[in-house]
Design a protein around this motif. Structure first.
Motif, PDB file in Angstrom:
ATOM      1  N   PRO A 144      35.970  34.448  48.840  1.00 16.80           N
ATOM      2  CA  PRO A 144      36.749  34.366  47.601  1.00 16.80           C
ATOM      3  C   PRO A 144      38.248  34.332  47.838  1.00 16.80           C
ATOM      4  O   PRO A 144      38.994  33.702  47.063  1.00 16.80           O
ATOM      5  CB  PRO A 144      36.333  35.625  46.826  1.00 16.80           C
ATOM      6  CG  PRO A 144      35.790  36.556  47.848  1.00 16.80           C
ATOM      7  CD  PRO A 144      35.166  35.687  48.899  1.00 16.80           C
ATOM      8  N   ALA A 145      38.728  34.975  48.896  1.00 18.09           N
ATOM      9  CA  ALA A 145      40.164  34.970  49.191  1.00 18.09           C
ATOM     10  C   ALA A 145      40.616  33.580  49.628  1.00 18.09           C
ATOM     11  O   ALA A 145      41.694  33.106  49.233  1.00 18.09           O
ATOM     12  CB  ALA A 145      40.488  36.008  50.260  1.00 18.09           C
ATOM     13  N   ALA A 148      40.877  31.548  46.579  1.00 17.62           N
ATOM     14  CA  ALA A 148      42.066  31.889  45.790  1.00 17.62           C
ATOM     15  C   ALA A 148      43.285  31.141  46.311  1.00 17.62           C
ATOM     16  O   ALA A 148      44.101  30.628  45.532  1.00 17.62           O
ATOM     17  CB  ALA A 148      42.299  33.396  45.817  1.00 17.62           C
ATOM     18  N   ARG A 151      43.104  27.400  45.383  1.00 17.24           N
ATOM     19  CA  ARG A 151      43.248  27.085  43.966  1.00 17.24           C
ATOM     20  C   ARG A 151      44.562  27.563  43.363  1.00 17.24           C
ATOM     21  O   ARG A 151      44.749  27.454  42.150  1.00 17.24           O
ATOM     22  CB  ARG A 151      42.086  27.714  43.191  1.00 17.24           C
ATOM     23  CG  ARG A 151      40.710  27.209  43.592  1.00 17.24           C
ATOM     24  CD  ARG A 151      39.623  28.042  42.929  1.00 17.24           C
ATOM     25  NE  ARG A 151      39.794  28.079  41.481  1.00 17.24           N
ATOM     26  CZ  ARG A 151      39.285  27.180  40.639  1.00 17.24           C
ATOM     27  NH1 ARG A 151      38.554  26.171  41.113  1.00 17.24           N
ATOM     28  NH2 ARG A 151      39.472  27.285  39.339  1.00 17.24           N
ATOM     29  N   GLN A 152      45.461  28.072  44.188  1.00 11.76           N
ATOM     30  CA  GLN A 152      46.644  28.721  43.628  1.00 11.76           C
ATOM     31  C   GLN A 152      47.481  27.814  42.735  1.00 11.76           C
ATOM     32  O   GLN A 152      48.016  28.237  41.727  1.00 11.76           O
ATOM     33  CB  GLN A 152      47.531  29.271  44.745  1.00 11.76           C
ATOM     34  CG  GLN A 152      48.625  30.181  44.197  1.00 11.76           C
ATOM     35  CD  GLN A 152      49.800  30.295  45.134  1.00 11.76           C
ATOM     36  OE1 GLN A 152      49.772  29.786  46.236  1.00 11.76           O
ATOM     37  NE2 GLN A 152      50.849  30.953  44.691  1.00 11.76           N
ATOM     38  N   TRP A 185      34.361  28.117  40.771  1.00 12.76           N
ATOM     39  CA  TRP A 185      35.199  28.091  41.975  1.00 12.76           C
ATOM     40  C   TRP A 185      34.481  27.415  43.135  1.00 12.76           C
ATOM     41  O   TRP A 185      35.134  26.979  44.076  1.00 12.76           O
ATOM     42  CB  TRP A 185      35.607  29.511  42.361  1.00 12.76           C
ATOM     43  CG  TRP A 185      36.767  30.030  41.574  1.00 12.76           C
ATOM     44  CD1 TRP A 185      37.030  29.804  40.256  1.00 12.76           C
ATOM     45  CD2 TRP A 185      37.829  30.869  42.049  1.00 12.76           C
ATOM     46  NE1 TRP A 185      38.187  30.455  39.876  1.00 12.76           N
ATOM     47  CE2 TRP A 185      38.687  31.117  40.957  1.00 12.76           C
ATOM     48  CE3 TRP A 185      38.115  31.449  43.277  1.00 12.76           C
ATOM     49  CZ2 TRP A 185      39.836  31.908  41.073  1.00 12.76           C
ATOM     50  CZ3 TRP A 185      39.252  32.248  43.392  1.00 12.76           C
ATOM     51  CH2 TRP A 185      40.109  32.470  42.303  1.00 12.76           C
ATOM     52  N   ALA A 334      47.433  35.199  43.113  1.00 13.48           N
ATOM     53  CA  ALA A 334      46.246  34.334  43.173  1.00 13.48           C
ATOM     54  C   ALA A 334      45.001  35.150  43.473  1.00 13.48           C
ATOM     55  O   ALA A 334      43.926  34.915  42.894  1.00 13.48           O
ATOM     56  CB  ALA A 334      46.444  33.248  44.226  1.00 13.48           C
ATOM     57  N   LEU A 335      45.121  36.125  44.359  1.00 10.64           N
ATOM     58  CA  LEU A 335      43.980  36.981  44.692  1.00 10.64           C
ATOM     59  C   LEU A 335      43.561  37.839  43.493  1.00 10.64           C
ATOM     60  O   LEU A 335      42.367  38.056  43.272  1.00 10.64           O
ATOM     61  CB  LEU A 335      44.330  37.868  45.882  1.00 10.64           C
ATOM     62  CG  LEU A 335      44.439  37.143  47.228  1.00 10.64           C
ATOM     63  CD1 LEU A 335      45.170  37.997  48.251  1.00 10.64           C
ATOM     64  CD2 LEU A 335      43.045  36.771  47.747  1.00 10.64           C
ATOM     65  N   SER A 338      40.978  36.386  41.122  1.00  7.28           N
ATOM     66  CA  SER A 338      39.615  36.113  41.580  1.00  7.28           C
ATOM     67  C   SER A 338      38.602  36.548  40.522  1.00  7.28           C
ATOM     68  O   SER A 338      38.706  37.635  39.951  1.00  7.28           O
ATOM     69  CB  SER A 338      39.337  36.871  42.887  1.00  7.28           C
ATOM     70  OG  SER A 338      37.964  36.792  43.217  1.00  7.28           O
ATOM     71  N   ALA A 360      43.596  34.056  52.286  1.00 11.37           N
ATOM     72  CA  ALA A 360      44.180  33.181  51.271  1.00 11.37           C
ATOM     73  C   ALA A 360      45.176  32.206  51.885  1.00 11.37           C
ATOM     74  O   ALA A 360      45.312  31.065  51.427  1.00 11.37           O
ATOM     75  CB  ALA A 360      44.849  34.020  50.188  1.00 11.37           C
TER      76      ALA A 360
END
Length: 380
Positions: A144-145, A148, A151-152, A185, A334-335, A338, A360
């Motif tokens: 997930p990081a 993130a 997708r920032q 995501w 961004a994180l 999530s 990330a």
């Protein structure tokens, strides 16, 4: 039945299902009462596609070996069967790829790359992945990081998760993947090797990457094991070595390998402080092909230590690893966006920020490669 031990590896118990606690695609947890003098209530996990869905009052057979040993991610009771109410046989479907092979719960799936697959002709002809970025990670918690960071800037990204078999074999074990998929995501999941349950099944990492590129039309693939990293406090004895092998597979297919570093500022084990010895071995000694090595500019004394370790790792590779220093501005925000809880070795973002920011940063670097590729012709 009290309990039987087979060479010290499997501990069996019988229990009665009390209540459903939580469910997500392919899995559910239950409170169950042990059928022994203690009548203790414990939590148990069922893979509903394999064993069916238990109901309150059902007698169930449990494997409690990992629970008895007090292990981490996988240390829970697993429902092996509902002996008095077996699930109906599934409808006949194509596919002859067997995963979790020669275990009592082996499952037969349709491999994306096998003869009965509608994608067989595409994969039979595919020879490479045309510089598609592929981000490797040691731990499942990095997925997930990395997303993130990808997708920032809010640009649409078709990210595909290729799950290797170093940790959990059923992808249904991962609530993280379920949440990331539900949030959009992830554009798809592919389980490779002995892992199973993804949107697509593949025989190995090579065909998994080819399927990501040519079947799911990914902009980027993330390769990491499922939950449950295995380590032995020895230089080579850990499941994350597969990340180095994934670098080699990416290079063999003409992809762009991105080596996400495992970093911690909070782990009490010195071998994992700063850049983990897992990353140093995986990218320094296991991988033999070129890869980008993103390192975040964390700042402060700890950040300088990480940067120096990364520079040394790149220097020792004699040009094979290309160091990429990544600005971290905005990555923490961004994180925080999530859709799933961030956790690594039981530590959240506030407890081990460097771990997640580093992952990330790898995603941020991959995003720059995707942007550079988009003006070109669409690959097959």
């Amino acid at each position: 039945m009290r309990g039987t031990t087979v060479r010290g590896v499997i501990h069996w118990r019988e229990a009665t299902v009390e209540r459903l606690c939580e469910e997500w695609p392919g899995a559910a947890t239950f409170d169950v009462a042990l059928r022994d003098p203690t009548s203790e209530t414990i939590s148990a996990l069922a893979y509903t596609d394999l064993v069916g869905t238990p109901q309150p009052g059902d007698r169930v057979l449990l494997n409690v070996g990992a629970l008895d040993r007090g292990l981490g991610t996988g240390g829970l009771a697993l429902i092996v069967a509902i002996p008095d109410r077996l699930p109906a046989d599934p409808k006949s479907t194509p596919g002859h790829v067997v995963k979790a092979r020669y275990t009592p719960l082996q499952t037969m799936v349709l491999g994306v790359d096998e003869q009965e697959s509608p994608h067989h002709d595409v994969l039979r002809e595919a020879t490479g992945i045309d510089q598609m970025p592929v981000v490797m990670a040691d731990l499942h918690s990095a997925v997930p990081a990395i997303l993130a960071g990808l997708r920032q800037d809010q640009s649409p990204v078709r990210a595909v998760y290729v799950m290797t078999d170093g940790g959990a074999l059923p992808i249904a074990f991962s609530r993280t993947v379920a949440g990331l998929s539900q949030a959009g995501w992830l554009a798809g999941t592919i389980t490779v090797g002995q892992a199973f349950g993804g949107d697509l099944e593949a025989v190995n990492v090579h065909t998994g990457l080819l399927a990501a590129a040519h079947v799911l039309h990914a902009d980027v693939a993330i390769v990491a094991q499922g939950p449950g990293n295995l380590g032995t406090d020895s230089p080579w004895g850990y499941s994350g070595v597969a990340s180095g092998e994934a670098v080699n597979a990416t290079a063999a297919l003409g992809g762009r390998a991105i080596a996400s570093l495992r970093v911690s500022e909070a782990d009490q084990r010195q071998r994992h402080r700063g850049i983990s010895h897992h990353s140093l071995t995986t990218y320094g000694r296991v991988s033999m092909a070129a890869a980008d090595l993103p390192v975040p500019l964390l700042g402060g004394e700890f950040g300088e230590r990480v940067l120096e370790q990364a520079r040394q790792l790149a220097a020792d590779s004699l040009g094979r690893l290309a160091l990429r220093e990544i600005d971290i501005f905005g990555l923490e925000d961004a994180l925080c966006a999530s859709p799933v809880r961030l956790s690594t070795m039981g530590r959240g973002l506030d407890e081990d920020k460097a771990s997640f920011v580093t992952a990330a940063a790898a995603g941020r670097f991959a995003a720059t490669l995707i942007s550079a590729r988009r003006p070109g012709p669409q690959r097959r």
